[in-house]
Design an enzyme around this catalytic site. Structure first.
Site, PDB file in Angstrom:
ATOM      1  N   ASP A 119       0.862  -1.190   0.000  1.00  0.00           N
ATOM      2  CA  ASP A 119       0.000   0.000   0.000  1.00  0.00           C
ATOM      3  C   ASP A 119       0.887   1.224   0.000  1.00  0.00           C
ATOM      4  OD1 ASP A 119      -2.092  -1.763   2.263  1.00  0.00           O
ATOM      5  OD2 ASP A 119      -2.532  -1.306   0.171  1.00  0.00           O
ATOM      6  N   ASP A 137      -7.182  -1.224  -4.596  1.00  0.00           N
ATOM      7  CA  ASP A 137      -8.263  -0.878  -3.663  1.00  0.00           C
ATOM      8  C   ASP A 137      -9.148   0.204  -4.255  1.00  0.00           C
ATOM      9  OD1 ASP A 137      -5.908  -1.050  -0.952  1.00  0.00           O
ATOM     10  OD2 ASP A 137      -7.191  -2.596  -1.772  1.00  0.00           O
TER      11      ASP A 137
HETATM   12  C1  LIG Z   1     -11.120  -2.146  -1.063  1.00  0.00           C
HETATM   13  C2  LIG Z   1     -11.363  -3.477  -0.425  1.00  0.00           C
HETATM   14  C3  LIG Z   1     -10.126  -3.937   0.295  1.00  0.00           C
HETATM   15  C4  LIG Z   1      -9.362  -4.966  -0.561  1.00  0.00           C
HETATM   16  O1  LIG Z   1     -10.232  -6.076  -0.863  1.00  0.00           O
HETATM   17  C5  LIG Z   1      -9.760  -7.077  -1.671  1.00  0.00           C
HETATM   18  O2  LIG Z   1      -8.629  -7.171  -2.058  1.00  0.00           O
HETATM   19  C6  LIG Z   1     -10.813  -8.084  -2.043  1.00  0.00           C
HETATM   20  C7  LIG Z   1     -10.822  -8.365  -3.522  1.00  0.00           C
HETATM   21  C8  LIG Z   1     -10.592  -9.377  -1.331  1.00  0.00           C
HETATM   22  C9  LIG Z   1     -10.801  -9.292   0.185  1.00  0.00           C
HETATM   23  C10 LIG Z   1     -10.034 -10.411   0.818  1.00  0.00           C
HETATM   24  C11 LIG Z   1     -12.257  -9.430   0.540  1.00  0.00           C
HETATM   25  C12 LIG Z   1     -12.938  -8.124   0.650  1.00  0.00           C
HETATM   26  C13 LIG Z   1     -12.947  -7.639   2.072  1.00  0.00           C
HETATM   27  C14 LIG Z   1     -13.926  -6.503   2.190  1.00  0.00           C
HETATM   28  C15 LIG Z   1     -13.333  -5.394   2.888  1.00  0.00           C
HETATM   29  O3  LIG Z   1     -12.160  -5.372   3.185  1.00  0.00           O
HETATM   30  C16 LIG Z   1     -14.257  -4.260   3.201  1.00  0.00           C
HETATM   31  C17 LIG Z   1     -13.949  -3.108   2.288  1.00  0.00           C
HETATM   32  C18 LIG Z   1     -14.943  -2.010   2.445  1.00  0.00           C
HETATM   33  C19 LIG Z   1     -14.525  -0.836   1.623  1.00  0.00           C
HETATM   34  C20 LIG Z   1     -15.726   0.048   1.317  1.00  0.00           C
HETATM   35  C21 LIG Z   1     -15.985   0.124  -0.151  1.00  0.00           C
HETATM   36  C22 LIG Z   1     -13.478  -0.087   2.352  1.00  0.00           C
HETATM   37  C23 LIG Z   1     -12.327   0.362   1.735  1.00  0.00           C
HETATM   38  C24 LIG Z   1     -11.126   0.473   2.509  1.00  0.00           C
HETATM   39  C25 LIG Z   1      -9.930   0.782   1.975  1.00  0.00           C
HETATM   40  C26 LIG Z   1      -9.787   1.092   0.507  1.00  0.00           C
HETATM   41  O4  LIG Z   1      -9.623   2.486   0.353  1.00  0.00           O
HETATM   42  C27 LIG Z   1      -9.629   2.896  -1.000  1.00  0.00           C
HETATM   43  C28 LIG Z   1      -8.729   0.725   2.796  1.00  0.00           C
HETATM   44  C29 LIG Z   1      -7.799  -0.316   2.246  1.00  0.00           C
HETATM   45  C30 LIG Z   1      -6.574  -0.494   3.115  1.00  0.00           C
HETATM   46  O5  LIG Z   1      -6.945  -1.010   4.391  1.00  0.00           O
HETATM   47  C31 LIG Z   1      -5.544  -1.415   2.465  1.00  0.00           C
HETATM   48  O6  LIG Z   1      -4.460  -1.616   3.365  1.00  0.00           O
HETATM   49  C32 LIG Z   1      -6.157  -2.751   2.074  1.00  0.00           C
HETATM   50  C33 LIG Z   1      -5.163  -3.627   1.348  1.00  0.00           C
HETATM   51  O7  LIG Z   1      -4.651  -2.937   0.213  1.00  0.00           O
HETATM   52  C34 LIG Z   1      -5.857  -4.927   0.907  1.00  0.00           C
HETATM   53  N1  LIG Z   1      -7.058  -4.659   0.139  1.00  0.00           N
HETATM   54  C35 LIG Z   1      -8.177  -5.421   0.265  1.00  0.00           C
HETATM   55  O8  LIG Z   1      -8.263  -6.400   0.985  1.00  0.00           O
END
Ligand SMILES: CCC[C@@H]1OC(=O)[C@@H](C)C[C@H](C)CCCCC(=O)CCC[C@@H](CC)/C=C/C=C(\COC)CC[C@@H](O)[C@@H](O)C[C@H](O)CNC1=O
Length: 164
Positions: A119, A137
């Protein structure tokens, strides 16, 4: 039929573009920054900060890689199914699904190769230190937002058709 194929192609090309941009930006961060290094782009608002996350959003479920693999594969299969089945319907759906697919695969590559996600986008929204995120993300969230907008448009159109 031709229209549907074209829209499907746009979804997959969009997904590939997101994956390339996501992996390129992550590679540049890993090559040029130590973990914790931070470059101010806009003081007090936007920084490029090298960070790793072994969990999902907000660092939940640290290290639960098998859970992430399974959920991500289910997400990817569901998106491809919807692209194949519904992307013929023009509008935002093709773009939404393409962005979501690219984002899901982008983070999946990191998890499979490194068991953590790179990230680097750090923003302070109204001085709240929002979790550091990446292109994948952003693409996922924009895709979800577009999907939601398309659903609202569809429901309004259905109501109009119902009233005529
Ligand atoms: C965006 C989903 C996160 C992404 O899901 C993915 O990969 C998917 C394809 C696979 C996951 C295993 C399953 C989904 C989990 C759902 C979730 O988590 C709830 C999300 C709500 C959402 C409202 C819409 C918030 C958003 C937050 C953030 C994004 O802000 C732009 C902060 C990102 C930082 O915490 C960063 O460290 C995260 C890191 O990069 C890993 N990323 C993931 O796990």
């Amino acid at each position: 039929m031709v229209g549907g194929t074209y829209v499907r192609l746009v979804s997959y090309i969009l997904a590939i573009a997101v994956i390339c941009l996501d992996q390129l930006t992550k590679w540049l961060v890993v090559q040029n920054l130590e973990i914790g290094d931070s470059i101010p782009v806009i003081e007090n608002f936007f920084y490029i900060t090298s960070h790793r996350n072994e969990g999902a959003a907000w660092g939940i479920l640290q290290g639960q890689m098998w859970f992430f693999y399974i959920v991500t594969l289910v997400v990817i299969v569901a998106i491809v199914y919807y692209i194949q089945k519904f992307a013929a319907k023009a509008g935002l759906l093709g773009a939404a699904l393409g962005l979501m697919l690219g984002g899901a695969i982008g983070n999946f590559i990191d998890r499979v190769l490194h068991q953590e996600v790179v990230d680097f986008v750090q923003t302070f929204i109204f001085s709240y230190n929002f979790p550091i995120f990446n292109i994948a993300d952003s693409s996922l969230c924009i895709g979800v937002a577009l999907l939601f907008i398309q659903m609202v448009i569809d429901s309004k159109n259905e109501k109009k058709e119902g009233q005529i």
